[in-house]
Design a protein around this motif. Sequence first.
Motif, PDB file in Angstrom:
ATOM      1  N   ALA A  30      24.048  49.752  52.975  1.00  0.00           N
ATOM      2  CA  ALA A  30      24.493  49.729  51.583  1.00  0.00           C
ATOM      3  C   ALA A  30      26.016  49.739  51.516  1.00  0.00           C
ATOM      4  N   LEU A  31      26.652  50.513  52.379  1.00  0.00           N
ATOM      5  CA  LEU A  31      28.115  50.559  52.423  1.00  0.00           C
ATOM      6  C   LEU A  31      28.690  49.211  52.831  1.00  0.00           C
ATOM      7  N   GLU A  32      28.092  48.571  53.818  1.00  0.00           N
ATOM      8  CA  GLU A  32      28.556  47.249  54.267  1.00  0.00           C
ATOM      9  C   GLU A  32      28.428  46.217  53.140  1.00  0.00           C
ATOM     10  N   ILE A  33      27.313  46.259  52.440  1.00  0.00           N
ATOM     11  CA  ILE A  33      27.122  45.344  51.305  1.00  0.00           C
ATOM     12  C   ILE A  33      28.165  45.625  50.225  1.00  0.00           C
ATOM     13  N   ASN A  34      28.432  46.884  49.975  1.00  0.00           N
ATOM     14  CA  ASN A  34      29.430  47.263  48.980  1.00  0.00           C
ATOM     15  C   ASN A  34      30.819  46.761  49.383  1.00  0.00           C
ATOM     16  N   ILE A  35      31.149  46.880  50.663  1.00  0.00           N
ATOM     17  CA  ILE A  35      32.434  46.384  51.161  1.00  0.00           C
ATOM     18  C   ILE A  35      32.522  44.872  50.984  1.00  0.00           C
ATOM     19  N   GLN A  36      31.463  44.155  51.308  1.00  0.00           N
ATOM     20  CA  GLN A  36      31.466  42.698  51.156  1.00  0.00           C
ATOM     21  C   GLN A  36      31.631  42.303  49.693  1.00  0.00           C
ATOM     22  N   CYS A  37      30.941  43.003  48.792  1.00  0.00           N
ATOM     23  CA  CYS A  37      31.072  42.710  47.356  1.00  0.00           C
ATOM     24  C   CYS A  37      32.498  42.973  46.886  1.00  0.00           C
ATOM     25  N   THR A  38      33.083  44.052  47.378  1.00  0.00           N
ATOM     26  CA  THR A  38      34.456  44.377  47.003  1.00  0.00           C
ATOM     27  C   THR A  38      35.419  43.310  47.501  1.00  0.00           C
ATOM     28  N   GLU A  39      35.209  42.825  48.721  1.00  0.00           N
ATOM     29  CA  GLU A  39      36.067  41.760  49.257  1.00  0.00           C
ATOM     30  C   GLU A  39      35.943  40.489  48.429  1.00  0.00           C
ATOM     31  N   ILE A  40      34.739  40.160  48.008  1.00  0.00           N
ATOM     32  CA  ILE A  40      34.525  38.980  47.156  1.00  0.00           C
ATOM     33  C   ILE A  40      35.233  39.177  45.812  1.00  0.00           C
ATOM     34  N   ASP A  41      35.121  40.379  45.246  1.00  0.00           N
ATOM     35  CA  ASP A  41      35.807  40.675  43.983  1.00  0.00           C
ATOM     36  C   ASP A  41      37.320  40.546  44.134  1.00  0.00           C
ATOM     37  N   ILE A  42      37.857  41.006  45.259  1.00  0.00           N
ATOM     38  CA  ILE A  42      39.294  40.898  45.512  1.00  0.00           C
ATOM     39  C   ILE A  42      39.702  39.425  45.592  1.00  0.00           C
ATOM     40  N   GLN A  43      38.932  38.622  46.308  1.00  0.00           N
ATOM     41  CA  GLN A  43      39.249  37.193  46.413  1.00  0.00           C
ATOM     42  C   GLN A  43      39.193  36.518  45.050  1.00  0.00           C
ATOM     43  N   ARG A  44      38.185  36.869  44.259  1.00  0.00           N
ATOM     44  CA  ARG A  44      38.054  36.292  42.920  1.00  0.00           C
ATOM     45  C   ARG A  44      39.242  36.702  42.047  1.00  0.00           C
ATOM     46  N   THR A  45      39.637  37.960  42.146  1.00  0.00           N
ATOM     47  CA  THR A  45      40.772  38.446  41.364  1.00  0.00           C
ATOM     48  C   THR A  45      42.062  37.753  41.790  1.00  0.00           C
ATOM     49  N   SER A  78      42.305  34.806  43.075  1.00  0.00           N
ATOM     50  CA  SER A  78      42.203  33.433  42.570  1.00  0.00           C
ATOM     51  C   SER A  78      42.537  33.389  41.077  1.00  0.00           C
ATOM     52  N   ASP A  79      42.029  34.364  40.331  1.00  0.00           N
ATOM     53  CA  ASP A  79      42.326  34.429  38.897  1.00  0.00           C
ATOM     54  C   ASP A  79      43.820  34.634  38.657  1.00  0.00           C
ATOM     55  N   ILE A  80      44.442  35.488  39.476  1.00  0.00           N
ATOM     56  CA  ILE A  80      45.881  35.735  39.347  1.00  0.00           C
ATOM     57  C   ILE A  80      46.658  34.450  39.609  1.00  0.00           C
ATOM     58  N   GLU A  81      46.284  33.711  40.652  1.00  0.00           N
ATOM     59  CA  GLU A  81      46.957  32.444  40.961  1.00  0.00           C
ATOM     60  C   GLU A  81      46.807  31.460  39.810  1.00  0.00           C
ATOM     61  N   GLN A  82      45.619  31.408  39.216  1.00  0.00           N
ATOM     62  CA  GLN A  82      45.386  30.512  38.081  1.00  0.00           C
ATOM     63  C   GLN A  82      46.271  30.898  36.897  1.00  0.00           C
ATOM     64  N   VAL A  83      46.358  32.187  36.615  1.00  0.00           N
ATOM     65  CA  VAL A  83      47.194  32.657  35.503  1.00  0.00           C
ATOM     66  C   VAL A  83      48.662  32.342  35.784  1.00  0.00           C
ATOM     67  N   GLU A  84      49.085  32.500  37.024  1.00  0.00           N
ATOM     68  CA  GLU A  84      50.480  32.178  37.370  1.00  0.00           C
ATOM     69  C   GLU A  84      50.760  30.690  37.181  1.00  0.00           C
ATOM     70  N   ARG A  85      49.815  29.833  37.583  1.00  0.00           N
ATOM     71  CA  ARG A  85      49.999  28.383  37.374  1.00  0.00           C
ATOM     72  C   ARG A  85      50.070  28.058  35.883  1.00  0.00           C
ATOM     73  N   GLU A  86      49.160  28.650  35.100  1.00  0.00           N
ATOM     74  CA  GLU A  86      49.145  28.387  33.661  1.00  0.00           C
ATOM     75  C   GLU A  86      50.412  28.918  33.002  1.00  0.00           C
ATOM     76  N   THR A  87      50.903  30.067  33.455  1.00  0.00           N
ATOM     77  CA  THR A  87      52.135  30.627  32.911  1.00  0.00           C
ATOM     78  C   THR A  87      53.307  29.702  33.187  1.00  0.00           C
ATOM     79  N   GLU A  88      53.390  29.183  34.400  1.00  0.00           N
ATOM     80  CA  GLU A  88      54.471  28.254  34.742  1.00  0.00           C
ATOM     81  C   GLU A  88      54.377  26.987  33.896  1.00  0.00           C
ATOM     82  N   GLN A  89      53.181  26.484  33.712  1.00  0.00           N
ATOM     83  CA  GLN A  89      52.992  25.295  32.884  1.00  0.00           C
ATOM     84  C   GLN A  89      53.431  25.578  31.444  1.00  0.00           C
TER      85      GLN A  89
END
Length: 85
Positions: free
Chosen positions: A16-31, A33-44
């Motif tokens: 369960a801990l390993e699954i939780n760590i993997q989910c957290t890593e996916i959430d971090i990657q998604r976040t 990616s969202d930050i990069e998208q917001v930065e691109r949109e802000t620059e535009q």
Amino acid sequence: MLNWRRDPDYEWRMNALEINIQCTEIDIQRTESDIEQVERETEQLKQENARERALSASIRRLCFPPESSSIPQAAIEPDCGPSSP
């Protein structure tokens, strides 16, 4: 001899801990990616805002010349025909 018993839930908790760590890593990657998208949109948006400010300044300069302009305005007079010398 030690009276040691294996924890029956240990493997389940570790999985369960390993699954939780993997989910957290996916959430971090998604976040990230969202930050990069917001930065691109802000620059535009910054570029579009700069372009809009430049266009607005051009419009104001061309359509609404300042009152203190050093270039005298030509008087508009009715057409009276050709003038005689």
